[in-house]
Design a protein around this motif. Sequence first.
Motif, short mmCIF file in Angstrom:
data_model
loop_
_atom_site.label_atom_id
_atom_site.label_comp_id
_atom_site.label_asym_id
_atom_site.label_seq_id
_atom_site.Cartn_x
_atom_site.Cartn_y
_atom_site.Cartn_z
N LEU A 153 49.21 30.31 -48.57
CA LEU A 153 49.03 28.73 -49.52
C LEU A 153 48.27 28.13 -48.62
CD1 LEU A 153 53.27 28.51 -49.32
CD2 LEU A 153 51.67 30.32 -50.51
N ALA A 154 47.74 27.77 -48.00
CA ALA A 154 46.52 26.96 -47.63
C ALA A 154 44.90 27.13 -48.49
CB ALA A 154 46.48 26.44 -46.14
N ALA A 155 45.31 28.90 -48.35
CA ALA A 155 43.51 28.94 -49.37
C ALA A 155 43.79 28.82 -50.46
CB ALA A 155 43.87 30.52 -48.87
N GLU A 156 44.99 29.17 -50.92
CA GLU A 156 45.21 29.09 -52.40
C GLU A 156 45.18 27.10 -53.04
OE1 GLU A 156 45.75 31.19 -54.24
OE2 GLU A 156 47.06 31.80 -56.58
N SER A 157 45.46 26.70 -51.99
CA SER A 157 45.48 25.15 -52.70
C SER A 157 44.79 24.74 -51.71
CB SER A 157 46.72 24.25 -51.94
OG SER A 157 47.83 24.99 -52.18
N ALA A 158 43.76 25.32 -50.85
CA ALA A 158 42.57 24.99 -51.27
C ALA A 158 41.47 25.50 -52.29
CB ALA A 158 41.73 25.07 -49.86
N GLY A 159 41.54 26.29 -52.83
CA GLY A 159 41.11 27.44 -53.82
C GLY A 159 41.19 25.98 -55.07
N ALA A 160 42.57 25.76 -55.46
CA ALA A 160 42.52 24.85 -55.94
C ALA A 160 41.80 23.56 -56.37
CB ALA A 160 43.57 24.36 -56.58
N LEU A 161 41.86 23.28 -55.14
CA LEU A 161 40.86 21.83 -55.02
C LEU A 161 39.34 22.48 -55.30
CD1 LEU A 161 41.96 20.31 -51.62
CD2 LEU A 161 42.26 19.48 -53.62
N VAL A 162 38.56 23.13 -55.03
CA VAL A 162 36.92 23.81 -55.05
C VAL A 162 36.90 23.82 -56.81
CG1 VAL A 162 36.06 25.39 -54.63
CG2 VAL A 162 37.18 25.23 -52.94
N ALA A 163 38.51 24.75 -56.81
CA ALA A 163 37.85 24.54 -59.24
C ALA A 163 38.70 23.77 -59.32
CB ALA A 163 39.17 25.51 -59.39
N ALA A 164 38.79 22.44 -58.84
CA ALA A 164 38.91 21.03 -59.73
C ALA A 164 37.01 20.69 -59.79
CB ALA A 164 39.86 20.07 -58.89
N GLU A 165 37.16 20.76 -58.24
CA GLU A 165 35.45 20.03 -58.20
C GLU A 165 34.61 20.94 -58.98
OE1 GLU A 165 35.39 20.00 -53.58
OE2 GLU A 165 36.98 18.06 -53.22
N MET A 166 34.69 21.74 -58.84
CA MET A 166 33.21 22.69 -59.75
C MET A 166 33.62 22.15 -61.00
SD MET A 166 32.51 26.52 -58.30
CE MET A 166 34.97 27.35 -58.45
N LEU A 167 35.09 22.33 -61.58
CA LEU A 167 34.95 22.00 -63.49
C LEU A 167 34.14 20.09 -63.36
CD1 LEU A 167 35.36 21.89 -66.50
CD2 LEU A 167 38.52 21.03 -64.97
N TYR A 168 34.79 19.51 -62.20
CA TYR A 168 34.30 18.44 -62.42
C TYR A 168 32.36 18.48 -61.87
CZ TYR A 168 32.82 13.16 -60.55
OH TYR A 168 32.37 12.15 -60.32
N ALA A 169 31.76 18.50 -60.93
CA ALA A 169 30.17 19.08 -61.17
C ALA A 169 29.98 19.52 -61.91
CB ALA A 169 29.66 18.97 -59.67
N GLY A 170 30.28 20.24 -62.41
CA GLY A 170 29.36 21.56 -63.16
C GLY A 170 28.05 22.48 -62.63
N LEU A 171 28.05 23.38 -63.76
CA LEU A 171 26.81 24.30 -63.40
C LEU A 171 25.73 24.16 -64.13
CD1 LEU A 171 26.14 26.54 -61.17
CD2 LEU A 171 26.96 28.43 -63.76
N PRO A 172 24.42 23.72 -63.16
CA PRO A 172 23.77 22.99 -63.72
C PRO A 172 23.16 23.86 -64.69
CG PRO A 172 23.06 22.60 -61.28
CD PRO A 172 24.67 23.75 -61.58
N TRP A 173 22.56 23.35 -65.96
CA TRP A 173 22.24 24.32 -67.03
C TRP A 173 21.08 23.74 -68.00
CZ3 TRP A 173 25.10 29.04 -67.96
CH2 TRP A 173 24.91 29.73 -68.33
N ARG A 174 20.27 24.11 -68.29
CA ARG A 174 18.95 24.03 -68.75
C ARG A 174 19.68 25.05 -70.07
NH1 ARG A 174 13.97 23.12 -66.41
NH2 ARG A 174 13.03 23.37 -68.54
N ALA A 175 19.70 23.48 -71.20
CA ALA A 175 19.83 24.47 -72.75
C ALA A 175 19.06 24.54 -73.17
CB ALA A 175 20.54 23.58 -73.40
N ASP A 176 17.78 24.18 -72.87
CA ASP A 176 16.47 23.94 -73.24
C ASP A 176 15.65 25.61 -73.02
OD1 ASP A 176 15.96 22.86 -71.05
OD2 ASP A 176 13.69 22.73 -70.87
N LEU A 177 15.93 25.69 -71.75
CA LEU A 177 15.45 27.14 -71.38
C LEU A 177 16.91 28.40 -72.02
CD1 LEU A 177 15.04 26.80 -67.65
CD2 LEU A 177 13.27 27.07 -69.69
N HIS A 178 17.90 27.93 -72.09
CA HIS A 178 18.61 28.67 -72.96
C HIS A 178 17.78 29.25 -74.02
CE1 HIS A 178 23.17 30.11 -73.41
NE2 HIS A 178 21.95 30.64 -73.84
N ASP A 179 17.84 28.18 -75.31
CA ASP A 179 16.82 28.12 -76.17
C ASP A 179 15.98 29.04 -76.16
OD1 ASP A 179 17.30 27.23 -79.09
OD2 ASP A 179 16.06 26.30 -78.52
#
Length: 557
Positions: A153-179
């Motif tokens: 349960l501790a790990a599951e809940s910690a995972g939820a914190l990680v998921a929220a933080e990753m959503l908040y921070a975002g993955l660096p993404w270069r739209a120009d390179l993708h294009d």
Amino acid sequence: MFVALFESAGRPVLQPLDTEGFPTGERREVDARQLGPVVAEIERENPRWVWDDTTRWYWRLLSARVRVERCVDLRLSHAILRGSELTAGSRLATAERNSWDAAAPDSVTVAEDALFDLSEPSDDETEDALAEFALQREAIAGSADPARLSLLLAAESAGALVAAEMLYAGLPWRADLHDGLLTELLGARPAPGERPAKLAELLDTLRALLDSPELNPDSPPDLLKALGRAGLMVRSTRSYELKKVEHPAIPVLLEYKKLARLLSANGWHWLDTNVRDGRFHPEYVPGGVVTGRWASKGGGGALQLPKQVRGAVVADPGWKLVVADASQLEPRILAAMAGDQGMAEAGAAGDLYAGIVASGAVATRDQAKVAMLGAMYGATTGESGRLMPALKRAYPRAIGLVETAARAGERGEIVSTRLGRSSPRPGAEWRESQSDAYGEGATDADASRARGQARGWGRFTRNFVVQGTAAEWALCWMANLRKSLTDLSGDRWLTDTAHLVFFMHDEVVVHCPAELAPRVEAAIRQAAVDAGRLLFGAMPVTFPLTVAVVDDYGKAK
DNA sequence: TCGTGTCGCGCC
DNA sequence: AAAGGGCGCGACACGA
């Protein structure tokens, strides 16, 4: 110390609780706009926050630049305790289905809007939530193994914190390179509704080769007919099916399918809808898969991010991406769960499959791999099926464990992961087909269908124990890593220092200032070692990582 | 026109 | 006779 955080009459309420879930101090109402500072102050005492849904509350806190170290996500915990074999007799597990069994509210934006939306004041949630927490504490305390369940349960809940933080921070993404990548492979971005140049060319060639000027290869029935007219007898239009056929149109068709897939799944439309301000913000759903794996939702598809476009994931100037994946995680998990010393030794030197070959069980590395995958998925035919007896002779405990899990599933029983997450029971339809097969008037066809269904469920439970325990390892790995990254960060805010930005089952990516990369790598490695100990204690199974410090995710591996 | 089901394919 | 687990999504097909 636990502190519950809930809403009452539209306002956040704080309530300290003891370990049994009973109120110990004064209930405190907070102005919604003051929630961040108030939580930050209490956080100094390192409480475990208790709330109904991490996404809902933690998003508000992160928006106010407040992090917390620990929480209890009641909804996620409820789902585990409701189904776990370890808490089967508890009041929580035997109660009628209730609102805690319902799916989480849809998305963070809903939670965000609700913050200032007073038109529909919510009911007082406090009583309900406190009662639920007390039931959960009771179920854990009375369970067959409180320590394992608490860890889960501790790990599951910690995972939820990680998921929220990753959503908040975002993955660096270069739209120009993708294009640029899209333009190179597909041609320039076309007008809406039109095909890019490369795709249009391939289509012309394909139509000519198949002598079908009207062919739409995006329609499987249409394509199947055209292939039939050209004398190509395939049962479906799947790539692996097509690869078996010799015909000049096939390479063109495969190329078309590949590029069409890129366009529709991760093309310009994906870029427009998923990347803002240089970040991709995927929404993860912890516990979203029955086995305990995460799911993801929204058009982003974080957990299906194709290798093809990872070159657009580029660290900020002066920063690095530290990419780590656990090598051959699932077979190692199986070896550890089963206490299979032989398989543990086979993996000790680094390459588990090479170790299996060295032990003499099979002849080649490819065979070792296909045999192990077959063991975990339940293959019975083909090369994988043929190799099973040899694999079982060499590793009776590991193979025995998955076979026992499969037999249990075939009987309609439930199975559990290392930390106590249990599989669902088969549905009513499954049970009926089993009992019908032995009832009066049952035909051979009934019996055959029932056997097929039973084996199908057995393959599910076979895989459940391995996939689910691997998910637990990954949660512990991430929870450990999150803690050590926080310790590295001093007083800097989440996104101003090393932080997790991506997760994919057995792989993590940390975005960090370049000078921190060596310490981040060390932290990732240590977190993996600690995860193995948390789950398996002294069992000498290693979980080696492949770690790459790169500027660009496409360069990892 | 809409919702739902199927196919095919990306990831592990 | 054959029989490989878990997902999410977009496009197409089809029926209400």
